[in-house]
Motif scaffolding. Sequence first.
Motif, PDB file in Angstrom:
ATOM      1  N   CYS A   1     -60.012  81.462  15.448  1.00  0.00           N
ATOM      2  CA  CYS A   1     -58.939  81.349  14.194  1.00  0.00           C
ATOM      3  C   CYS A   1     -57.820  82.362  14.211  1.00  0.00           C
ATOM      4  CB  CYS A   1     -59.835  81.730  13.098  1.00  0.00           C
ATOM      5  SG  CYS A   1     -61.174  80.690  12.682  1.00  0.00           S
TER       6      CYS A   1
ATOM      7  N   ARG B   1     -63.025  80.355  10.153  1.00  0.00           N
ATOM      8  CA  ARG B   1     -63.423  78.912  10.418  1.00  0.00           C
ATOM      9  C   ARG B   1     -63.630  77.848   9.446  1.00  0.00           C
ATOM     10  NH1 ARG B   1     -68.295  80.917   9.381  1.00  0.00           N
ATOM     11  NH2 ARG B   1     -70.003  79.378   9.110  1.00  0.00           N
TER      12      ARG B   1
ATOM     13  N   CYS C   1     -60.851  71.556  14.389  1.00  0.00           N
ATOM     14  CA  CYS C   1     -62.326  71.117  15.158  1.00  0.00           C
ATOM     15  C   CYS C   1     -62.637  69.980  14.920  1.00  0.00           C
ATOM     16  CB  CYS C   1     -63.214  72.432  14.480  1.00  0.00           C
ATOM     17  SG  CYS C   1     -62.911  74.079  14.819  1.00  0.00           S
TER      18      CYS C   1
ATOM     19  N   ALA D   1     -66.846  76.931  16.696  1.00  0.00           N
ATOM     20  CA  ALA D   1     -65.748  77.919  16.029  1.00  0.00           C
ATOM     21  C   ALA D   1     -66.333  79.187  15.445  1.00  0.00           C
ATOM     22  CB  ALA D   1     -65.395  76.804  14.824  1.00  0.00           C
TER      23      ALA D   1
END
Length: 657
Positions: free
Chosen positions: A123, A130, A139, A151
Motif C-alpha cells: 500500500c 489495504r 487488487c 495485499a
Amino acid sequence: MPFKNFEIITHGYTHTTNDQLKDFIYARQEEMYRAGREMRDKIETIEQLEEYKKNFRAFFLDSIGGLPDTNVPLNGRVTKVTDYEDYKMEQIIFQSRKDTYVTGSMYIPHGAKLPGPAVLFVCGHANEGRMEPNYQMVCATIARAGLIVFAVDPIGQGERLTFLDPVTHEPLHGGCTLEHDGVGIPGLLCGTAVARNFLADEMRAVDYMLSRPELIDSERIGMTGNSGGGTQTTVMMMMDDRIKAAAPGTFFSSREEYMYAGQAQDAEQIWPGFTGAGHEHVTALLTMAPRPVCILATKYDFYPIEGTRESVKEGRRFYEMYGKPENLRLVEDKFTHRYTPMLARAAGAFFSEIFLGKANVVENNETFHELPMPEMYATKSGQVMLDIPDASSVYKENVKLGEELRKARLALPTEERLARAAAWLREKVNYNRRDMDFNARIFPREHDRVEDGFLGTSFSWYTEKRLFNFGLLVRPEEYEFDLCRPTVIAVWDGGSRAIGAHENFIRRMNEEGKQVFVLDVSGVGDVEQAPLRIDDRRPGMYTADYGTLYKLDCDLIYTGDSMPAMRVYDVLRCLDMLRAEIGLTSDMMTLYCDGEYGVYGTMAAFLDQSVGVMYGDSLVRSAEKRYLRAWNCPYEDLYSLILPGMLQYFDYEEIMR
C-alpha cells in the motif's frame, strides 16, 4: 527588551542569497548523480552487472542497519473466508518478527488453476491500508485478470496502527506518514532506517506466500504498489530475487529530478547514503534485470515523469545485455498521483501475460465489489494493538535497541568509550567538507547598531565553499574598538533571531567582562533558507514536517551527511574564524549551549576541548530520552536534531564536560 532590536541586523555584503543552503546541498548532490552515472556507464558486461548487484545489496543492507531478526515462525492463520462473485477472499495474520503481526487479504480468483501465480500488493500512504477503496479496486482488477493477490498492511496503516488513544482507541496521528516518521526518524539515532522494517515485512509476506504451496507457485510471484507501495516494490526489486516480475507505480522516477521538484518524503523512503554511493532509482532496474518490470506512471505526478522516462531509457541498456529489452516496459496515464483504473488494468494485463501467457485486460474495472473496512478485518477489533496487547511495534523495537546500545557503550572503559565516540563523531562532522579561506566580512564600527549602551557588530564568513554563516557580536560600548576580549559563543535555537529572549544572559555575561557572539549555523537566523514551495510560506512551515528544512535534511541523509553533522562543523569553523580574524585564543572562548540546537555546541566542545563550555538549563542532555523513548514523538524539526547512528557511540550527557 531593547536587545530584540539586534535581531533585525543582517549582512547585505555577503556573496550569497537566501537560497544558499538549498543551492549548496543541490550542487553536492549533482556531483554525486554525475559520479553515479559514470559508475553505471562503466558496466558493460553481465559479469560486471552481477558484481554491481552483489555490492549494491551489501551496501543497502548496511546503510539501513541490516534486517531485524525475522528468524521466528510465521504462525500464519486465516481468520475469515468470504466468497464474492469473482474471487474468494481470505483475511490473514502472520508473524513477521517476534511479536510483530502483519494483517493481509488474499484474493483467490474463482476457477484459477492452483497452484498459480500470485502478486504481492503493498500500500501507498492511505490510512486505511489495504482496505482503502482505490486499493481494493487495484487488487480486484488483478484478481479478475486471473492472479492471486496478497495485499498486506504496512506499518502504521490499516490494522497496524501503533499510536492509539488508550481510551478512545482513535489514532493519535493525523496520518500514516506521521506514524512512519514518528518511529522512523528517532530510529536513525540507533543507526537504523525504518526501511529495514518495511523490507522485513515484505520479505516475510513472500515467506507466507511460499508457505501456501497448495495455492501459490513459488516461481510465479510478482509485486506491485503505488506511491509508498511503489517505494516498497522498488526496494524489493533491488533486494529479493523471489520477485519474478514487478510493477512499481507512481514512485519510480529519479532522485535527481525529484530533488528539483522540491518535495519531501516520509521516513521509509529515506535511504541513508544512497545518493552519496552513486545510486539512483534506476538501480532497481539494474538489480532486477532481466526479470520483467512494468513501470506505472502518471504524467502529472509530483514524482516527475521526466525522471521516470530517463531512468527507463537508461535501464533498458541493462536489459539489452541479457537480450531481454522487451522485459522492461513503461505505461503512462494522464492523471495525477494515483494508482488509476487504467494503471490497474495495465498491471493485470502485465502479470497475466508474464505468468499465464496471455494478457488479460479487465474492462470496466471501476465497477467492483467494494467492501466496508470491518468486512476485511483480519483482527476482531480492526487493530492488532487492541487484540494482541503484547504485540510489538517499531517503537518498542527502537526503545529496546536504544537500551541495548546504552548498556554496550557504558560497559566500555571510559577512556576507550570517549575515544571511540570522538573518532566516529569527527568522521561524521568532516564528511565531504571542502574548506576554504574564511574571507570574513566584519562590518566596521560605523555600521554597528547601538541599543541601550551595547553594540551589535555583524560577521559573516565561509564555513564551506559557497556556504556562509553569520554571527552577531554583542558587547558594551566601552569595548568599541577592542574585539579581542573573552568571548562566549552562543549556540541556541533561533540564533541571532532569538537575541531578545536571551537578553538577561547576554547582560550577565557582559557584567562578568565577556562579550557574546551569537552564532547562526547553516539555515538558521540570518542565513535561513527561503521557502522551497508555496506551501512552505505559511507560518511554522520552515521547520515543520514536510517543510523546507525537512526536505533539505532528507537530501543530506541521502548523501551520507546530516544537518546536525554539518552544523557541528559550522560551530568548529566559527571557533577557527574567531581565532584567525580577531585573534581570540582558545582560553578566551567559551561555548554556551542551550535549547535543542545547543547540542551542536555540545558536540563541538567535545571535539575541541581547548575551549571552555557552559550548558544552559534548556539544553537537551539525552537524545535517547528526548526523542527515541518519546511516545507519539511529534516532528518539531527532528531531522535537524538527530545525528544518525549517534547512540551506537554516545548520548549527549556522556560527552558533556
